[in-house]
Design a protein around this motif. Structure first.
Motif, PDB file in Angstrom:
ATOM      1  N   MET A   1      12.644 -23.967  41.001  1.00 38.59           N
ATOM      2  CA  MET A   1      12.242 -25.320  40.628  1.00 38.59           C
ATOM      3  C   MET A   1      13.083 -25.746  39.425  1.00 38.59           C
ATOM      4  SD  MET A   1       8.594 -26.788  39.176  1.00 38.59           S
ATOM      5  CE  MET A   1       7.753 -26.837  40.754  1.00 38.59           C
ATOM      6  N   VAL A   2      13.757 -26.886  39.560  1.00 39.35           N
ATOM      7  CA  VAL A   2      14.547 -27.440  38.462  1.00 39.35           C
ATOM      8  C   VAL A   2      13.850 -28.711  37.989  1.00 39.35           C
ATOM      9  CG1 VAL A   2      16.811 -28.191  37.699  1.00 39.35           C
ATOM     10  CG2 VAL A   2      16.629 -26.513  39.539  1.00 39.35           C
ATOM     11  N   THR A   3      13.485 -28.753  36.724  1.00 39.20           N
ATOM     12  CA  THR A   3      12.724 -29.881  36.190  1.00 39.20           C
ATOM     13  C   THR A   3      13.580 -30.694  35.223  1.00 39.20           C
ATOM     14  OG1 THR A   3      11.827 -28.758  34.228  1.00 39.20           O
ATOM     15  CG2 THR A   3      10.655 -28.442  36.321  1.00 39.20           C
ATOM     16  N   SER A   4      13.159 -31.924  34.998  1.00 38.79           N
ATOM     17  CA  SER A   4      13.848 -32.765  34.025  1.00 38.79           C
ATOM     18  C   SER A   4      12.954 -33.939  33.650  1.00 38.79           C
ATOM     19  CB  SER A   4      15.172 -33.293  34.605  1.00 38.79           C
ATOM     20  OG  SER A   4      15.857 -34.092  33.670  1.00 38.79           O
ATOM     21  N   SER A   5      13.059 -34.344  32.393  1.00 34.58           N
ATOM     22  CA  SER A   5      12.496 -35.625  31.963  1.00 34.58           C
ATOM     23  C   SER A   5      13.567 -36.681  32.201  1.00 34.58           C
ATOM     24  CB  SER A   5      12.110 -35.570  30.484  1.00 34.58           C
ATOM     25  OG  SER A   5      11.109 -34.602  30.265  1.00 34.58           O
ATOM     26  N   LEU A  38       7.998 -46.960  40.291  1.00 32.23           N
ATOM     27  CA  LEU A  38       7.671 -45.589  39.904  1.00 32.23           C
ATOM     28  C   LEU A  38       6.996 -45.589  38.534  1.00 32.23           C
ATOM     29  CD1 LEU A  38      10.916 -43.693  40.996  1.00 32.23           C
ATOM     30  CD2 LEU A  38       8.733 -43.835  42.212  1.00 32.23           C
ATOM     31  N   PRO A  39       5.954 -44.770  38.365  1.00 34.42           N
ATOM     32  CA  PRO A  39       5.208 -44.765  37.101  1.00 34.42           C
ATOM     33  C   PRO A  39       5.815 -43.821  36.070  1.00 34.42           C
ATOM     34  CG  PRO A  39       4.147 -43.314  38.663  1.00 34.42           C
ATOM     35  CD  PRO A  39       5.329 -43.911  39.391  1.00 34.42           C
ATOM     36  N   LEU A  40       5.524 -44.077  34.815  1.00 32.24           N
ATOM     37  CA  LEU A  40       5.848 -43.130  33.754  1.00 32.24           C
ATOM     38  C   LEU A  40       4.853 -41.973  33.776  1.00 32.24           C
ATOM     39  CD1 LEU A  40       6.628 -45.388  30.646  1.00 32.24           C
ATOM     40  CD2 LEU A  40       8.272 -44.204  32.093  1.00 32.24           C
ATOM     41  N   TYR A  41       5.286 -40.814  33.291  1.00 32.57           N
ATOM     42  CA  TYR A  41       4.439 -39.636  33.051  1.00 32.57           C
ATOM     43  C   TYR A  41       3.736 -39.118  34.304  1.00 32.57           C
ATOM     44  CZ  TYR A  41       5.110 -41.830  28.529  1.00 32.57           C
ATOM     45  OH  TYR A  41       5.663 -42.435  27.421  1.00 32.57           O
ATOM     46  N   SER A  42       4.278 -39.425  35.472  1.00 33.59           N
ATOM     47  CA  SER A  42       3.710 -38.947  36.729  1.00 33.59           C
ATOM     48  C   SER A  42       4.773 -38.141  37.459  1.00 33.59           C
ATOM     49  CB  SER A  42       3.254 -40.126  37.595  1.00 33.59           C
ATOM     50  OG  SER A  42       2.704 -39.669  38.812  1.00 33.59           O
ATOM     51  N   GLN A  98      11.314 -41.155  16.950  1.00 30.11           N
ATOM     52  CA  GLN A  98       9.924 -40.764  17.113  1.00 30.11           C
ATOM     53  C   GLN A  98       9.422 -41.096  18.509  1.00 30.11           C
ATOM     54  OE1 GLN A  98       8.386 -38.912  14.927  1.00 30.11           O
ATOM     55  NE2 GLN A  98       6.620 -38.726  16.291  1.00 30.11           N
ATOM     56  N   GLY A  99       9.897 -42.237  19.044  1.00 31.53           N
ATOM     57  CA  GLY A  99       9.476 -42.620  20.391  1.00 31.53           C
ATOM     58  C   GLY A  99       9.935 -41.638  21.445  1.00 31.53           C
ATOM     59  N   VAL A 100      11.156 -41.127  21.313  1.00 28.49           N
ATOM     60  CA  VAL A 100      11.663 -40.145  22.265  1.00 28.49           C
ATOM     61  C   VAL A 100      10.830 -38.873  22.207  1.00 28.49           C
ATOM     62  CG1 VAL A 100      13.612 -38.645  22.804  1.00 28.49           C
ATOM     63  CG2 VAL A 100      14.011 -41.048  22.303  1.00 28.49           C
ATOM     64  N   LYS A 101      10.529 -38.393  21.006  1.00 27.35           N
ATOM     65  CA  LYS A 101       9.743 -37.164  20.862  1.00 27.35           C
ATOM     66  C   LYS A 101       8.365 -37.327  21.478  1.00 27.35           C
ATOM     67  CE  LYS A 101       9.935 -34.669  17.140  1.00 27.35           C
ATOM     68  NZ  LYS A 101       9.909 -34.202  15.734  1.00 27.35           N
ATOM     69  N   GLU A 102       7.717 -38.456  21.223  1.00 31.31           N
ATOM     70  CA  GLU A 102       6.377 -38.688  21.770  1.00 31.31           C
ATOM     71  C   GLU A 102       6.409 -38.784  23.291  1.00 31.31           C
ATOM     72  OE1 GLU A 102       4.908 -42.151  19.861  1.00 31.31           O
ATOM     73  OE2 GLU A 102       4.507 -41.141  17.945  1.00 31.31           O
ATOM     74  N   SER A 103       7.442 -39.426  23.827  1.00 35.63           N
ATOM     75  CA  SER A 103       7.518 -39.584  25.280  1.00 35.63           C
ATOM     76  C   SER A 103       7.741 -38.239  25.966  1.00 35.63           C
ATOM     77  CB  SER A 103       8.632 -40.566  25.650  1.00 35.63           C
ATOM     78  OG  SER A 103       9.913 -40.027  25.379  1.00 35.63           O
ATOM     79  N   LEU A 104       8.501 -37.340  25.325  1.00 36.68           N
ATOM     80  CA  LEU A 104       8.711 -36.010  25.909  1.00 36.68           C
ATOM     81  C   LEU A 104       7.418 -35.204  25.918  1.00 36.68           C
ATOM     82  CD1 LEU A 104      12.193 -35.105  24.395  1.00 36.68           C
ATOM     83  CD2 LEU A 104      11.688 -35.662  26.775  1.00 36.68           C
ATOM     84  N   VAL A 105       6.618 -35.343  24.866  1.00 37.97           N
ATOM     85  CA  VAL A 105       5.324 -34.659  24.823  1.00 37.97           C
ATOM     86  C   VAL A 105       4.437 -35.153  25.960  1.00 37.97           C
ATOM     87  CG1 VAL A 105       3.188 -34.396  23.513  1.00 37.97           C
ATOM     88  CG2 VAL A 105       5.391 -34.133  22.365  1.00 37.97           C
ATOM     89  N   ASN A 106       4.421 -36.457  26.167  1.00 34.87           N
ATOM     90  CA  ASN A 106       3.610 -37.019  27.250  1.00 34.87           C
ATOM     91  C   ASN A 106       4.077 -36.521  28.617  1.00 34.87           C
ATOM     92  OD1 ASN A 106       2.026 -38.511  25.491  1.00 34.87           O
ATOM     93  ND2 ASN A 106       3.335 -40.315  25.605  1.00 34.87           N
ATOM     94  N   SER A 107       5.378 -36.420  28.808  1.00 33.15           N
ATOM     95  CA  SER A 107       5.889 -35.960  30.103  1.00 33.15           C
ATOM     96  C   SER A 107       5.587 -34.489  30.322  1.00 33.15           C
ATOM     97  CB  SER A 107       7.397 -36.220  30.210  1.00 33.15           C
ATOM     98  OG  SER A 107       8.122 -35.438  29.285  1.00 33.15           O
ATOM     99  N   ARG A 108       5.569 -33.705  29.259  1.00 28.96           N
ATOM    100  CA  ARG A 108       5.283 -32.275  29.390  1.00 28.96           C
ATOM    101  C   ARG A 108       3.879 -32.036  29.925  1.00 28.96           C
ATOM    102  NH1 ARG A 108       5.451 -29.662  23.899  1.00 28.96           N
ATOM    103  NH2 ARG A 108       3.384 -30.548  23.728  1.00 28.96           N
ATOM    104  N   SER A 109       2.908 -32.742  29.393  1.00 28.10           N
ATOM    105  CA  SER A 109       1.519 -32.487  29.779  1.00 28.10           C
ATOM    106  C   SER A 109       1.291 -32.746  31.263  1.00 28.10           C
ATOM    107  CB  SER A 109       0.569 -33.353  28.938  1.00 28.10           C
ATOM    108  OG  SER A 109       0.830 -34.727  29.157  1.00 28.10           O
ATOM    109  N   SER A 110       2.024 -33.679  31.844  1.00 28.54           N
ATOM    110  CA  SER A 110       1.813 -33.998  33.256  1.00 28.54           C
ATOM    111  C   SER A 110       2.514 -33.022  34.199  1.00 28.54           C
ATOM    112  CB  SER A 110       2.276 -35.425  33.544  1.00 28.54           C
ATOM    113  OG  SER A 110       3.653 -35.553  33.292  1.00 28.54           O
ATOM    114  N   MET A 111       3.477 -32.263  33.698  1.00 31.24           N
ATOM    115  CA  MET A 111       4.210 -31.322  34.555  1.00 31.24           C
ATOM    116  C   MET A 111       3.739 -29.879  34.405  1.00 31.24           C
ATOM    117  SD  MET A 111       8.128 -32.675  34.188  1.00 31.24           S
ATOM    118  CE  MET A 111       8.777 -31.665  35.492  1.00 31.24           C
TER     119      MET A 111
END
Length: 265
Positions: free
Chosen positions: A81-85, A93-97, A226-239
């Motif tokens: 499995m290869v993942t990416s933000s 397409l939705p964000l964080y999904s 700061q926005g990039v860091k927060e968005s990566l945290v949000n994407s992590r929780s969903s994956m």
């Protein structure tokens, strides 16, 4: 039994999940040293590869993609499995999904150093042409991942076309408009070389991505630090849950593409 492996990116650290016990390994390859983390408390061989290192210190253009691929082959990987933000180019397409990638646009088959994206750099017995009978992403493995977590993954009915845009800089608005016009749904600075090289080593792949920002022309998300860091945290929780399920339950699948070798009789 073949192993399974997941390549994770900027959103992840070694604290992926408290229940996973990780053992650091260094694999020596003809392309250099590669770090892997074996998960030692599962009933089967499973590995994590942190593409940016731990701590995060390797930019996308500095990744040793060939060493990565060879190390996964050395641990007998039968499902990757290869993942990416990613940035999202399709307004539907939705964000964080989490999304399963169906195809790839890589306009130039090259690694960040300008060399051809291939494991076959010098003449050797096992070299050949990668023939895409099925495509770079295994349909069997993609379905398997969807079945592991159908409630977490957006519908498989829509194509998700990944565009590879080498880093380390971000894309301009004009570039994002171009990718959208070419049919891309999402784009990012990694994933593509990893999938191409793994296929050359006959490792079936599935691509799992999550949008952490909109790169859609006219709807670009702010990219302050700061926005990039927060968005990566949000994407992590969903994956995270899907990655854990894959490591615990995924199984090897047949490699349905082909390495056409002129030396084969």
């Amino acid at each position: 039994m073949k192993s399974v492996a997941v390549i994770v990116g900027s959103a992840f650290t070694e604290e992926l999940h408290a229940d996973l016990e990780l053992s650091h390994q260094e694999i020596i390859t003809p392309w250099g040293k590669q770090e892997l983390y074996q998960i030692t408390n599962l009933h089967r061989p499973a590995y994590l590869l942190f593409r940016h290192g731990i701590p995060h210190q390797i930019l996308p253009n500095q990744i040793n993609y060939r060493a990565q691929a060879r190390a996964l082959k050395e641990v007998n990987c039968g499902a990757l499995m290869v993942t990416s933000s990613v940035g999202i180019l399709d307004a539907k397409l939705p964000l964080y999904s989490p999304l399963l990638v169906t195809d790839l646009i890589m306009l130039e088959n090259r690694l960040p150093d300008g060399s051809t994206c291939t494991m076959f750099v010098t003449p050797e017995a096992q070299q050949g042409h990668l023939v895409l009978n099925e495509g770079l992403f295994s349909k069997t493995l993609t379905q398997q991942v969807y079945n592991l977590a159908p409630d977490l993954i957006s519908s498989m009915e829509k194509e998700v076309i990944f565009a590879y845009v080498g880093g380390p800089r971000g894309k301009t608005a004009a570039e994002n408009r171009m990718w959208y016009q070419l049919g891309a749904s999402v784009n990012s600075m990694t994933l593509a070389p990893e999938v191409v090289l793994a296929n050359e080593l006959e490792i079936p792949c599935v691509g799992l991505v999550v949008g952490h920002k909109y790169s859609l022309p006219g709807k670009e998300t702010s990219e302050d630090h700061q926005g990039v860091k927060e968005s990566l945290v949000n994407s992590r929780s969903s994956m995270e849950k899907i990655i854990i399920e894959f490591l615990k339950k995924a199984s090897e699948v047949p490699f349905k593409n082909q390495i056409f070798r002129f030396a084969d009789k």
